[in-house]
Design a protein around this motif. Structure first.
Motif, mmCIF file in Angstrom:
data_model
loop_
_atom_site.group_PDB
_atom_site.id
_atom_site.type_symbol
_atom_site.label_atom_id
_atom_site.label_comp_id
_atom_site.label_asym_id
_atom_site.label_seq_id
_atom_site.Cartn_x
_atom_site.Cartn_y
_atom_site.Cartn_z
ATOM 1 N N HIS A 142 -52.472 -9.650 -8.325
ATOM 2 C CA HIS A 142 -51.131 -10.165 -8.579
ATOM 3 C C HIS A 142 -50.307 -9.122 -9.315
ATOM 4 N N SER B 95 -49.484 -20.828 -12.341
ATOM 5 C CA SER B 95 -48.929 -19.942 -11.321
ATOM 6 C C SER B 95 -47.522 -19.495 -11.695
ATOM 7 N N ARG B 96 -46.734 -20.410 -12.231
ATOM 8 C CA ARG B 96 -45.371 -20.043 -12.613
ATOM 9 C C ARG B 96 -45.376 -19.182 -13.874
ATOM 10 N N ARG C 134 -46.354 -15.815 -12.854
ATOM 11 C CA ARG C 134 -45.573 -15.380 -11.694
ATOM 12 C C ARG C 134 -46.491 -14.993 -10.530
ATOM 13 N N GLU D 103 -46.711 -15.275 -7.402
ATOM 14 C CA GLU D 103 -45.809 -15.667 -6.325
ATOM 15 C C GLU D 103 -46.523 -15.903 -5.007
ATOM 16 N N ILE E 274 -47.444 -19.630 -4.623
ATOM 17 C CA ILE E 274 -46.271 -20.473 -4.453
ATOM 18 C C ILE E 274 -45.618 -20.227 -3.101
ATOM 19 N N ALA E 275 -45.520 -18.955 -2.714
ATOM 20 C CA ALA E 275 -44.950 -18.636 -1.404
ATOM 21 C C ALA E 275 -45.791 -19.224 -0.279
ATOM 22 N N LYS F 286 -45.028 -22.925 0.017
ATOM 23 C CA LYS F 286 -43.717 -23.153 0.636
ATOM 24 C C LYS F 286 -43.757 -22.821 2.121
ATOM 25 N N ASP G 249 -39.880 -27.037 -3.682
ATOM 26 C CA ASP G 249 -40.060 -26.973 -5.132
ATOM 27 C C ASP G 249 -40.286 -28.355 -5.710
#
Length: 299
Positions: free
Chosen positions: A110, A217-218, A221, A223, A226-227, A230, A236
């Motif tokens: 990451h 995860s937030r 970061r 990502e 999360i990506a 989505k 969200d």
């Protein structure tokens, strides 16, 4: 028989993915846990390499020598921590010493891990270069024993690298619906070894577990996770809620029989081998939960 076919046969359907912490668990505890899980029918045991954890090749050398008759996989060896030539030689060394018992999982980690080393986070380009360096090392000095390598892949470009330059993919922290998505990109001739969170309990218990995962995860970061969520159609609002649909897709929850049925869904969707990680508060409780699930999931 190809290397992928041989590895599929050795892996079987179900394995375990165990968490690690800075220099924890103690080696004797991990050896005992790995022996226990192998005896209960888990065909492989995996763990990763994160901040402060043991160096993965030394770590797995100890485990492979100490625990017979179980396949071990790195989930994953972090490419920021060593050159591709070193990773290839490490894998070749373990494969020669323990033929047919080692899968090398490699990942780009990451952004926060790259930043600690002063590196720009370019996961696709860096992984492509890394695999090229591994291939060049193999061409110069062929491995005495072939071993499979899989990539920590979530998005389409990393899955394409897994298809074109590796033996398959090891997706992490993705919903059940990611499995058919990944298989569609990989095709039938590559390994697909997803990690899946399981929880003995209710949807509300699972919801609390998902909230912790999303918050972490937030915070860091991360990502890519999360990506990935989505990309599969979650908003969200679904993720931060989290919605029932997202909870049910990300965590296999319920009693042991229900979890076993959900694992079968992942296999039917295209997974070759599913790695189970209980949502638990300690290494010991993780192993105990896997032991309680074994009569249903490893049958």
């Amino acid at each position: 028989m190809t290397l992928v076919e041989e590895t599929r046969a050795r892996l079987g359907a179900i394995g375990a993915w165990l968490p690690s912490a800075p220099m924890q668990p103690p080696p004797d505890v991990e050896r005992a846990a790995t022996r226990r899980l192998a005896g209960l029918g888990y065909r492989s045991v995996w763990s990763g390499e994160g901040p402060g954890t043991r160096e993965v090749f030394a770590h797995f050398g100890d485990l492979l020598a100490s625990v017979p008759d179980v396949l071990l996989g790195t989930g994953v060896a972090n490419l920021w921590l060593r050159r591709g030539s070193t990773a290839h030689k490490g894998g070749a060394t373990l494969a020669q010493a323990h033929p047919g018992r080692f899968v090398l999982g490699v990942g780009a980690g990451h952004a926060f891990q790259a930043a600690k080393l002063g590196e720009d986070y370019r996961p696709i380009g860096r992984m492509r270069d890394y695999l090229s360096e591994m291939d060049a090392t193999e061409a110069e000095s062929p491995s005495p024993v072939a071993f499979p390598r899989v990539l920590a892949a979530v998005g389409p470009r990393m899955l394409e690298l897994s298809r074109d330059h590796a033996d398959g993919a090891h997706p992490f922290a993705q919903p059940v619906s990611h499995t058919p998505y990944a298989r569609g990109i990989l095709g039938p001739d590559k390994l697909l070894i997803p990690q899946q969170t399981v929880l003995l309990g209710s949807r509300e218990d699972a919801r609390a577990s998902v909230r912790r995962r999303v918050a972490q995860s937030r915070e860091y970061r991360v990502e890519v996770y999360i990506a990935g969520w989505k990309r599969l159609g979650y908003t969200d609002a679904d993720i931060d809620g989290p919605s029932d649909r997202f909870v049910d897709d990300l965590v296999l929850w319920g009693d042991a029989k229900t979890i076993a049925k959900r694992v079968d869904e992942v296999l039917d969707a295209g997974a070759d081998h599913v790695l189970l990680t209980p949502s638990a508060d300690s290494f010991e409780s993780t192993v105990d939960i896997l032991a309680s699930l074994a009569p249903e999931v490893t049958r």
